[in-house]
Design a protein around this motif. Structure first.
Motif, PDB file in Angstrom:
ATOM      1  N   ARG A   1      41.921   6.063  10.360  1.00 28.94           N
ATOM      2  CA  ARG A   1      41.184   7.056  11.158  1.00 28.94           C
ATOM      3  C   ARG A   1      39.972   6.417  11.853  1.00 28.94           C
ATOM      4  O   ARG A   1      39.652   6.765  12.996  1.00 28.94           O
ATOM      5  CB  ARG A   1      40.773   8.232  10.289  1.00 28.94           C
TER       6      ARG A   1
ATOM      7  N   THR B   1      41.338   4.607  14.711  1.00 24.29           N
ATOM      8  CA  THR B   1      41.659   5.581  15.759  1.00 24.29           C
ATOM      9  C   THR B   1      40.402   5.943  16.546  1.00 24.29           C
ATOM     10  O   THR B   1      40.432   6.014  17.784  1.00 24.29           O
ATOM     11  CB  THR B   1      42.279   6.851  15.140  1.00 24.29           C
TER      12      THR B   1
ATOM     13  N   ILE C   1      46.484   4.878  20.355  1.00 25.31           N
ATOM     14  CA  ILE C   1      45.875   5.980  19.608  1.00 25.31           C
ATOM     15  C   ILE C   1      46.948   6.826  18.932  1.00 25.31           C
ATOM     16  O   ILE C   1      46.823   7.181  17.759  1.00 25.31           O
ATOM     17  CB  ILE C   1      44.971   6.831  20.528  1.00 25.31           C
TER      18      ILE C   1
ATOM     19  N   LEU D   1      48.113   4.936  15.932  1.00 26.64           N
ATOM     20  CA  LEU D   1      47.118   4.933  14.851  1.00 26.64           C
ATOM     21  C   LEU D   1      47.024   6.300  14.171  1.00 26.64           C
ATOM     22  O   LEU D   1      46.904   6.378  12.946  1.00 26.64           O
ATOM     23  CB  LEU D   1      45.751   4.504  15.379  1.00 26.64           C
ATOM     24  N   VAL D   2      47.089   7.363  14.937  1.00 25.75           N
ATOM     25  CA  VAL D   2      47.080   8.702  14.345  1.00 25.75           C
ATOM     26  C   VAL D   2      48.326   8.885  13.483  1.00 25.75           C
ATOM     27  O   VAL D   2      48.256   9.411  12.362  1.00 25.75           O
ATOM     28  CB  VAL D   2      46.981   9.797  15.429  1.00 25.75           C
TER      29      VAL D   2
END
Length: 137
Positions: A8, A11, A52, A55-56
């Motif tokens: 997180r 992110t 992103i 990564l999420v």
């Protein structure tokens, strides 16, 4: 520190970078540039946006979300394919030693400072949105 929290934080770093790059794209709108330069700039924005999403997805998988739910959220159809695509990264991040997680998260305070500087009136009033992740244990 957990692998999910580190994902997180990663992110948040990528979102900051995307925001900064998008602002530069606005600023360069009237600047002379070749078609190649403008297209490359736009591709870099897309690459960061895709990073992103990845990564999420990683953070959600590390947090315990099931592959069926992740697959649906990604707009995909085959959970086995999505698990195969992300599974190795999830295992790798999940096996990261605590000391390495802590080291990778260093400097996260700068993200809170960045948010405070760029926050608009309609944005949530959160003084330390990234640091708050560390208190979720």
């Amino acid at each position: 520190m957990t692998p999910e929290i580190l994902a997180r934080i990663a992110t948040a770093r990528a979102a900051r970078d995307l925001s900064d790059l998008a602002r530069l794209a606005v600023a360069s709108t009237a600047q002379p540039a070749s078609p190649t330069e403008r297209i490359r700039e736009a591709r870099r924005l897309r690459e960061l946006a895709n990073q992103i999403v990845d990564l999420v997805t990683l953070a959600e998988a590390l947090g315990g979300a099931g592959w069926e739910e992740i697959t649906e959220a990604l707009g995909r159809r085959d959970a086995a394919t999505v698990e195969q695509e992300f599974g190795e990264d999830v295992a790798e991040w999940g096996a990261t030693p605590e000391a390495a997680l802590e080291a990778a998260a260093e400097g996260h305070e700068a993200l809170d400072d960045w948010y405070a500087r760029h926050r608009e009136d309609q944005d949530p009033e959160l003084p330390t949105p990234v640091a708050d992740l560390l208190h979720r244990l």
